[in-house]
Structures are given as C-alpha cells and as structure tokens.
Design an enzyme around this catalytic site. Structure first.
Site: not given
Ligand code: BG6
Length: 478
Positions: A211, A230, A235, A326
């Site tokens: 990100e 997180d 994920h 990040k």
């Molecule tokens: C969230 C996290 O679950 O997913 C965030 O808490 C993260 O920190 C986000 O930025 C990322 O999701 P996506 O859909 O933008 O890839």
C-alpha cells in the site's frame, strides 16, 4: 438476479464503516436492481436522531462516496425511502422495543454488527431476548475479530450462545474482491494449472499486498494492531489459503472452508529468522510512522515480510513468501507463482533461461500474466527470451469486467442469499490467530524496534535478505 426482501439492521449505522462501505454498497445494489423496494435498512445507534435526519446524513455520505453518475435523484430518493433509524442503547434497554416493532414478518432478517466487538455479546443477547432475531436470522461481523486467539475464541463463544455457526457471517473483505474469487476460478475451472500446482513444479510463491498510503487518521487503532494483526492474520492468510488449498469437492461453504482450515493447520511455526518487520521513516514534508500514530516509542510494525512453510504432501519444500506494508512504493497486490526449471535444457542457451511465473494481479489493473520463454526473432541462432502472456480482466471482459462490484456489495448480497462460502468460519479465524500469536508474542517479549524503511521504498533491507539468502528475489513493486 434480485435477492429476497429483507430487513437489515445496521448497529453502529451512523459510524464510519456504515457511511463509507455498507450504505454505499447497498445503494449500488439498489441501483443495479438487485435490492428491490421490498428491502428495508434500519440504522440503530446511540445518537438521538430522526429517520429524516439519518436519511439526510446518508444522502451526504453517498454523495461523498460514489461517483456523480450513480447519484440519480430519483434513485437516490427511492433508496432513502428504504431507510429508517432507531435510537438504541446496545448495552441498555432503550430502543429495543421500538426496533422490535419495526421488524416485518416473512422477510430475511440480517443484523450487521458495525460496532466494537465488546458490544457483540450485548447485541446478540438482546436481539434474542426481544424476539427480534430467530433461528433464520443472520448476523454480520467485521474485523478485527479479536486480537489474539483468546479474544477470538471469546467472541466466537459469545456469538455461539445466541446464534448457530450457520447464521454468523464473518467478513474478510478480501474474499469479496472479484479477483480473489477469480483465483479459485483460475485454479479449479482450468485443467492447465492444477497439475503443476505443487512442490514438484513450483519453486516458490510470492504474495504481496503493498500500500502506498500511511496510517494517518487511524493511528490509534493501527498502533495497537500492526501489520501482522491488521493484514496477515486475515487478508494475507486468506490469499495464502486460496492459493495453497486442495480442490474443495464443491464450491460451497463448508467444502471451501474445510480446505482453507487444513492449510492453516499445516503451516509451520514461523522461525525468528523467517520474519522481518519494518516501520516507515519520515520523508521530506511527510510524517513517518511514529508521527502518524503520535507515539514516539511505538514498536508496532507497518510492514512485515515472512517466509512460510506448509507441511503437507502438496507443498513441503516450496516456501511461500508474504509481504505487506504501508507507505511502500505503490499500491499493488499480487500473487506470483514461480515455477521450477525444466528438468533438462536442449538449448545451448545457458544463462538465458528464466523461470515461468504466473502472476495473478489482484489490484490495480486486475488480471493474469503468465511469463513464458520463446525464441528471440532473428537469424542469430536459437536465442531465448521471456515474454508475458498478459491479460487484464477489464480488457478481456469488456464493460462487464470494468464494472466489477466492490467487495461489500458482493458480500452483503451473499448474506441475504444465505451463502457463507466467502465468509470465515469461527475455527478458521481461531486457527489463524493460533499461528500469528507466537510471532507477535516473540516481538512483545523482545521489545525491540522494527527496522526503519524509507517511505516510497519496497520495505526494509532485511526483507530483501529474506529472499537473497535463498537465492531468490522479490518481484519489484512498481
Ligand atoms: C483493511 C486494513 O482491512 O484493509 C487496512 O485494516 C488496509 O489497513 C485495507 O488498508 C486494505 O484493503 P484494500 O481493499 O484497500 O486492499
């Protein structure tokens, strides 16, 4: 295909998640015709507010969240008509009778717990006590589902006291992403890949969720969580499971979730040398992690890279490298499967060989890229060159590919349809915590600082070393 009529109660309906995700998702499905006039969305929250005031707030939220062409006045007004509001105290008695009176018989009832997990128990108990929820009702919860194994177990237990597992929809929004589901389609609807999808043919797998944004604005939450809680526990774990799991016998909730759970259980414990964590540093004109979370002593990681082993017949000996962070160079998520060398080369072109790689791009520019070797054109003899077989889903599918529903749209419709395939089961969440907990506990015990990394980079140097020492390289984040 329109879904059945429903009453959806959104607890915490004036909060951030409701405004940014839940209500826009419902509105989009309404505009698409999937949610009909027979649905009702009842926000329930602490603030004293009239239904009209809530509709106005929602209109403003939708205008902030959606592109103007979607906000047709007529559709917007029709959607706002579907909304209602009840002032309610989750932990007290205020509002519950009013909510009970609002519910219609004979429609699907869904309860979205868009509140702090500490309130799950109180909500579940009162929903039952007031006869608002029954054995057909659905409960939706989002992450964080606990912050370690014990708290996740406690949440599972609290919900299980009032609802069956078949009624609980734990959202991991990554599973709602079209490309994440595509991973299953690519693997299990084609014969091409599956025969090679194992340790014999796959050298290693890289899973990257990078990100470019920092954590400013949600520092208080993030600093308690860190990248491991997180992103990795949920994920990344889901991406790993979908990549590594055995073919489920059927695309249905327990068949898929059983297979994912087996992967999590087969994960080797992470050795200290196989994990690197980082924290982004300040850049000119841009605060670093410590400033973003307003905690100069923070030891929380905004980046983590891991080498993961899976001890089962399919994967023993093929490492999975995971990284997420990040303020990296770009927002880019992908799964790259690096295949092994062919057993024997008939060409004298030593050194020209490059491994076959299959890259599944999750975002942005969703697509599939297969790197293959071909002959370099020209009279200079047999020289080899690697070229991409590159497909973007948007181009391949035309308009349909460009207009992909967002994760929450898909998932909320699945709740109404009663399909749990893309939701996490309680044992799955617990198993994922059981695997991440020791890593976090070790960091806590050591009390040392994550490695600093430059904002806009690919993460800390040590993360590069995690690959280099195995004679491999991360794919570049661009
Ligand atoms: C969230 C996290 O679950 O997913 C965030 O808490 C993260 O920190 C986000 O930025 C990322 O999701 P996506 O859909 O933008 O890839």
């Amino acid at each position: 295909i329109p879904v059945e009529a429903f009453d959806m109660v959104v607890f915490g309906g004036t909060g951030d998640l409701a405004r940014r995700r839940i209500l826009p998702a419902l509105y989009r499905r309404f505009v698409a015709g999937q949610v009909s006039d027979a649905c009702r969305i009842i926000a329930a929250a602490r603030s004293a507010m009239t239904a009209d005031a809530f509709r106005q707030e929602t209109a403003a939220a939708l205008e902030g969240a959606l592109p103007p062409p979607l906000l047709d006045r007529g559709r917007l007004a029709a959607f706002l008509d579907r909304l209602d509001y009840v002032t309610l105290e989750a932990g007290g008695e205020t509002g519950w009778a009013a909510l009970a009176a609002r519910m219609r018989p004979g429609v699907v009832r869904a309860f979205y717990f868009s509140v702090a997990p500490a309130l799950f128990g109180a909500l579940a108990e009162r929903l039952r006590a007031h006869g608002i929820a029954d054995d057909d009702s659905r409960v939706v919860v989002e992450k964080p589902f606990g912050d370690d194994l014990d708290t996740a177990r406690a949440l599972n237990a609290v919900l299980a006291r009032h609802f069956g597992e078949g009624q609980i929809y734990r959202i991991d929004h990554y599973l709602g992403k079209e490309t994440v589901q595509n991973l299953m389609a690519v693997r299990f609807a084609n014969i091409l890949f599956e025969p090679l999808w194992n340790a014999q043919h796959v050298d290693h797998v890289q899973i990257t969720v990078a990100e470019s944004a920092g954590v400013a604005g949600r520092g208080a939450y993030y600093d308690r969580a860190g990248a491991m809680r997180d992103m990795v526990q949920n994920h990344m774990m889901q991406l790993l499971c979908l990549t590594a799991m055995e073919p489920p016998w059927h695309f249905s909730p327990d068949a898929v979730r059983d297979e994912k759970l087996k992967v999590i259980r087969a994960l080797d414990p992470v050795r200290p040398v196989d994990v690197v964590r980082g924290q982004y540093l300040p850049a000119p004109g841009q605060p670093g992690y410590l400033e973003d979370v307003a905690n100069p002593d923070s030891r929380t990681e905004s980046f983590v890279a891991l080498k993961v082993g899976i001890s089962n017949w399919r994967w023993k000996g093929t490492p999975f490298y995971l990284r997420t962070g990040k303020r990296l160079r770009a927002r880019e998520s992908e799964i790259a499967v690096h295949f092994r060398e062919p057993p024997h080369s008939i060409f004298d072109a030593a050194g020209q060989w490059r491994e076959n790689v299959m890259v599944i791009r999750l975002q942005p520019n969703e697509g599939l890229n297969l790197k293959v070797m071909i002959k370099e054109p020209g009279p200079g003899g047999m020289r080899l060159v690697q070229v991409p077989l590159d497909m973007s889903f948007a181009n391949a599918l035309g308009a349909e590919g460009r207009d992909m529903p967002d994760a929450h749209e898909r998932l909320i419709m699945d709740v109404i349809r009663g399909d749990q395939t893309l939701f996490m089961r309680g044992d799955e969440v617990a198993a994922a915590w059981a695997w991440t907990d020791p890593v976090i506990a070790r960091w806590d015990a050591a009390g040392d600082r994550p490695q600093g990394y430059a904002a806009g980079s690919e993460g800390p140097q040590e993360a590069m070393w995690l690959m280099h020492r195995d004679g491999r390289r991360w794919r570049e984040i661009r």
